[in-house]
Write an enzyme that holds these catalytic residues in place. Structure first.
Site, PDB file in Angstrom:
ATOM      1  N   GLU A  28      -5.371  64.733  36.020  1.00 52.34           N
ATOM      2  CA  GLU A  28      -5.056  63.691  35.040  1.00 52.34           C
ATOM      3  C   GLU A  28      -6.083  63.673  33.905  1.00 52.34           C
ATOM      4  O   GLU A  28      -5.812  63.163  32.824  1.00 52.34           O
ATOM      5  CB  GLU A  28      -5.045  62.311  35.719  1.00 52.34           C
ATOM      6  CG  GLU A  28      -3.728  61.934  36.320  1.00 52.34           C
ATOM      7  CD  GLU A  28      -2.614  61.740  35.299  1.00 52.34           C
ATOM      8  OE1 GLU A  28      -2.744  60.863  34.444  1.00 52.34           O
ATOM      9  OE2 GLU A  28      -1.632  62.477  35.358  1.00 52.34           O
ATOM     10  N   TYR A  53      -6.716  55.421  34.483  1.00 53.98           N
ATOM     11  CA  TYR A  53      -7.083  56.208  35.667  1.00 53.98           C
ATOM     12  C   TYR A  53      -7.750  57.525  35.243  1.00 53.98           C
ATOM     13  O   TYR A  53      -8.818  57.898  35.758  1.00 53.98           O
ATOM     14  CB  TYR A  53      -5.829  56.486  36.509  1.00 53.98           C
ATOM     15  CG  TYR A  53      -6.032  57.522  37.596  1.00 53.98           C
ATOM     16  CD1 TYR A  53      -6.563  57.163  38.823  1.00 53.98           C
ATOM     17  CD2 TYR A  53      -5.696  58.858  37.379  1.00 53.98           C
ATOM     18  CE1 TYR A  53      -6.760  58.111  39.816  1.00 53.98           C
ATOM     19  CE2 TYR A  53      -5.893  59.809  38.361  1.00 53.98           C
ATOM     20  CZ  TYR A  53      -6.423  59.441  39.577  1.00 53.98           C
ATOM     21  OH  TYR A  53      -6.625  60.385  40.546  1.00 53.98           O
ATOM     22  N   SER A  76      -9.567  64.963  39.070  1.00 54.20           N
ATOM     23  CA  SER A  76      -8.106  65.039  38.978  1.00 54.20           C
ATOM     24  C   SER A  76      -7.626  65.752  37.724  1.00 54.20           C
ATOM     25  O   SER A  76      -8.238  65.635  36.657  1.00 54.20           O
ATOM     26  CB  SER A  76      -7.558  63.610  38.985  1.00 54.20           C
ATOM     27  OG  SER A  76      -6.240  63.587  38.496  1.00 54.20           O
TER      28      SER A  76
HETATM   29  P1  GDR Z   1       0.773  61.393  38.862  1.00 55.85           P
HETATM   30  O1  GDR Z   1       1.802  61.153  40.085  1.00 55.85           O
HETATM   31  O2  GDR Z   1       0.846  60.293  37.879  1.00 55.85           O
HETATM   32  O3  GDR Z   1       1.003  62.784  38.354  1.00 55.85           O
HETATM   33  O4  GDR Z   1      -0.650  61.300  39.577  1.00 55.85           O
HETATM   34  P2  GDR Z   1       3.161  60.332  40.201  1.00 55.85           P
HETATM   35  O5  GDR Z   1       3.872  60.925  41.359  1.00 55.85           O
HETATM   36  O6  GDR Z   1       2.924  58.876  40.216  1.00 55.85           O
HETATM   37  O7  GDR Z   1       3.944  60.685  38.827  1.00 55.85           O
HETATM   38  C1  GDR Z   1       4.341  62.002  38.513  1.00 55.85           C
HETATM   39  C2  GDR Z   1       5.273  61.984  37.317  1.00 55.85           C
HETATM   40  O8  GDR Z   1       6.526  61.435  37.703  1.00 55.85           O
HETATM   41  C3  GDR Z   1       6.988  60.542  36.678  1.00 55.85           C
HETATM   42  N1  GDR Z   1       7.913  59.552  37.248  1.00 55.85           N
HETATM   43  C4  GDR Z   1       7.611  58.626  38.184  1.00 55.85           C
HETATM   44  N2  GDR Z   1       6.454  58.395  38.850  1.00 55.85           N
HETATM   45  C5  GDR Z   1       6.466  57.397  39.779  1.00 55.85           C
HETATM   46  N3  GDR Z   1       5.338  57.173  40.472  1.00 55.85           N
HETATM   47  N4  GDR Z   1       7.575  56.636  40.041  1.00 55.85           N
HETATM   48  C6  GDR Z   1       8.757  56.842  39.380  1.00 55.85           C
HETATM   49  O9  GDR Z   1       9.739  56.155  39.623  1.00 55.85           O
HETATM   50  C7  GDR Z   1       8.781  57.900  38.415  1.00 55.85           C
HETATM   51  N5  GDR Z   1       9.741  58.395  37.599  1.00 55.85           N
HETATM   52  C8  GDR Z   1       9.216  59.399  36.910  1.00 55.85           C
HETATM   53  C9  GDR Z   1       5.702  59.939  36.138  1.00 55.85           C
HETATM   54  O10 GDR Z   1       5.913  59.337  34.857  1.00 55.85           O
HETATM   55  C10 GDR Z   1       4.802  61.177  36.115  1.00 55.85           C
HETATM   56  O11 GDR Z   1       5.021  61.887  34.932  1.00 55.85           O
HETATM   57  C11 GDR Z   1      -0.893  61.848  40.856  1.00 55.85           C
HETATM   58  C12 GDR Z   1      -1.803  60.878  41.615  1.00 55.85           C
HETATM   59  O12 GDR Z   1      -1.890  61.301  42.954  1.00 55.85           O
HETATM   60  C13 GDR Z   1      -3.201  60.859  41.028  1.00 55.85           C
HETATM   61  O13 GDR Z   1      -4.043  60.058  41.833  1.00 55.85           O
HETATM   62  C14 GDR Z   1      -3.718  62.294  40.994  1.00 55.85           C
HETATM   63  O14 GDR Z   1      -5.005  62.304  40.426  1.00 55.85           O
HETATM   64  C15 GDR Z   1      -2.778  63.161  40.202  1.00 55.85           C
HETATM   65  O15 GDR Z   1      -1.487  63.121  40.768  1.00 55.85           O
HETATM   66  C16 GDR Z   1      -3.235  64.611  40.171  1.00 55.85           C
END
Ligand code: GDR
Length: 330
Positions: free
Chosen positions: A129, A151, A127
């Site tokens: 990440e 993670y 990933s």
């Molecule tokens: P990510 O995905 O952490 O990049 O990992 P996610 O969609 O959870 O978050 C992306 C960004 O959005 C911000 N964010 C929020 N995120 C979530 N989930 N919910 C919220 O309400 C929200 N508000 C803002 C987060 O802080 C972050 O910066 C994904 C996953 O699929 C992993 O398994 C994978 O490895 C990576 O993408 C590549």
């Protein structure tokens, strides 16, 4: 007929990959964890040719038994705790499954496939990440890692142990460093699907606002159906290797909101979005943008779905889904 085993079969990528491999003529086996797993029926209905087998990435003996039973040509290790935020609350379980689970599966491949001329090819879902606090922009296969979550740390172990088993035992083990990939099947806990499904509910008059965390982070977002093709292509190469899979474009959460709300016919998302600290993370990954040139050159892989199309497809699908749910048809 080639045989493939997929862990994480009920997740977004497992579902796309199993359909793609079945269409290519593979006999596909999906590993299912736990008794009466409610998602087993869903994946079976979607893909009737799929065969489900019992196994758990925490249980080495179960992995050996699955490989002995299935005798796969290709093993795709997609199973993991994949929600970054959850990994802060359950760091040990994340290390156990997302990290050590890779080692167990690799060892099972080594044992069942044999030390020499091991016929089983292995794909590890690594990933972006792992890049975390990025050391270089854009990120490529040679960019150093600096994970920012339990993670990311667990995925880094999984990546490194895959490289190690390739070098130590000659296993055909490849690692795909996939940047964010979304779809109409994305889990609702991830920000993209949370936005498109909430927006659909706002449009239908079922919800007033969306609570989100940090809107400034930037991600390189592609469509999952495109990305599973890169996984398959890696295992068709003569030599195993590591590949970045990305679009080479980055967008902030704000831009995602801009495009999504425009699709739904709104001028501005500001009146509908509020900040909730519960969705902020103890450590954040601010900017991800991948350089997919190696995947392009060696695998002939290119993403097909643009950022705008991805957002539109997710919103339009959610509009139908949420409408059905509201009428009690889901
Ligand atoms: P990510 O995905 O952490 O990049 O990992 P996610 O969609 O959870 O978050 C992306 C960004 O959005 C911000 N964010 C929020 N995120 C979530 N989930 N919910 C919220 O309400 C929200 N508000 C803002 C987060 O802080 C972050 O910066 C994904 C996953 O699929 C992993 O398994 C994978 O490895 C990576 O993408 C590549």
């Amino acid at each position: 007929m080639k045989r493939a085993l997929i862990t994480g079969i009920t997740g977004q990528d497992g579902r796309y990959l199993s359909e793609s491999l079945a269409a290519k003529g593979y006999q596909v086996f999906g590993m299912i964890r736990g008794q009466a797993n409610p998602k087993a029926r869903m994946v079976q209905d979607e893909n009737p040719r799929l065969e489900l087998v019992d196994g758990d990435l925490r249980d080495m003996a179960s992995l050996i038994a699955v490989l002995e039973q299935v005798q796969p040509d290709e093993v795709y290790n997609l199973g993991a705790i994949s929600f970054v935020q959850l990994s802060f609350r359950q760091p040990e379980l994340t290390a156990e499954i997302t990290g050590l689970g890779v080692l167990r599966m690799l060892d099972a491949v080594r044992i069942v496939g044999g030390m020499e001329n091991n016929p089983m090819r292995f794909y590890q879902a690594s990933s972006s990440e792992m890049f975390g606090k990025v050391r270089e922009v854009p990120q490529s296969e040679t960019t150093p890692f600096h994970p920012r979550s339990p993670y990311g740390v667990a995925k880094m172990f999984g990546h490194n142990i895959t490289v190690n088993y390739r070098e130590a035992y000659g296993i055909h083990a490849s690692s795909g460093i996939l940047f964010n990939h979304e779809s109409e099947r994305r889990g609702h806990e991830f920000v993209t699907r949370k936005i498109t499904s909430s927006l659909a509910r706002i449009k239908l008059g079922l919800q007033d606002t969306i609570s989100l965390g940090n809107l400034e982070s930037q991600r390189d977002w592609g469509h999952a159906a495109d990305y599973v093709e890169a996984m398959w292509a890696m295992l068709q190469q003569d030599e195993p290797d590591d590949y970045v899979v990305a679009t080479g474009e980055t967008h902030s959460i704000r831009e995602f909101l801009d495009v999504a709300f425009r699709c739904a016919g709104y001028d501005s998302w500001e009146p509908y979005v509020s900040h909730d600290v519960r969705f902020d993370r103890p450590a954040e990954v601010d900017l991800l943008i991948g350089d997919p040139s190696k995947a392009k050159a060696k695998l002939g892989w290119e993403p097909k779905v643009s950022f705008e199309e991805l957002v539109r497809r997710m919103y339009e699908s959610d509009l139908i889904e949420e409408d059905k749910a509201a009428r009690g048809m889901r």
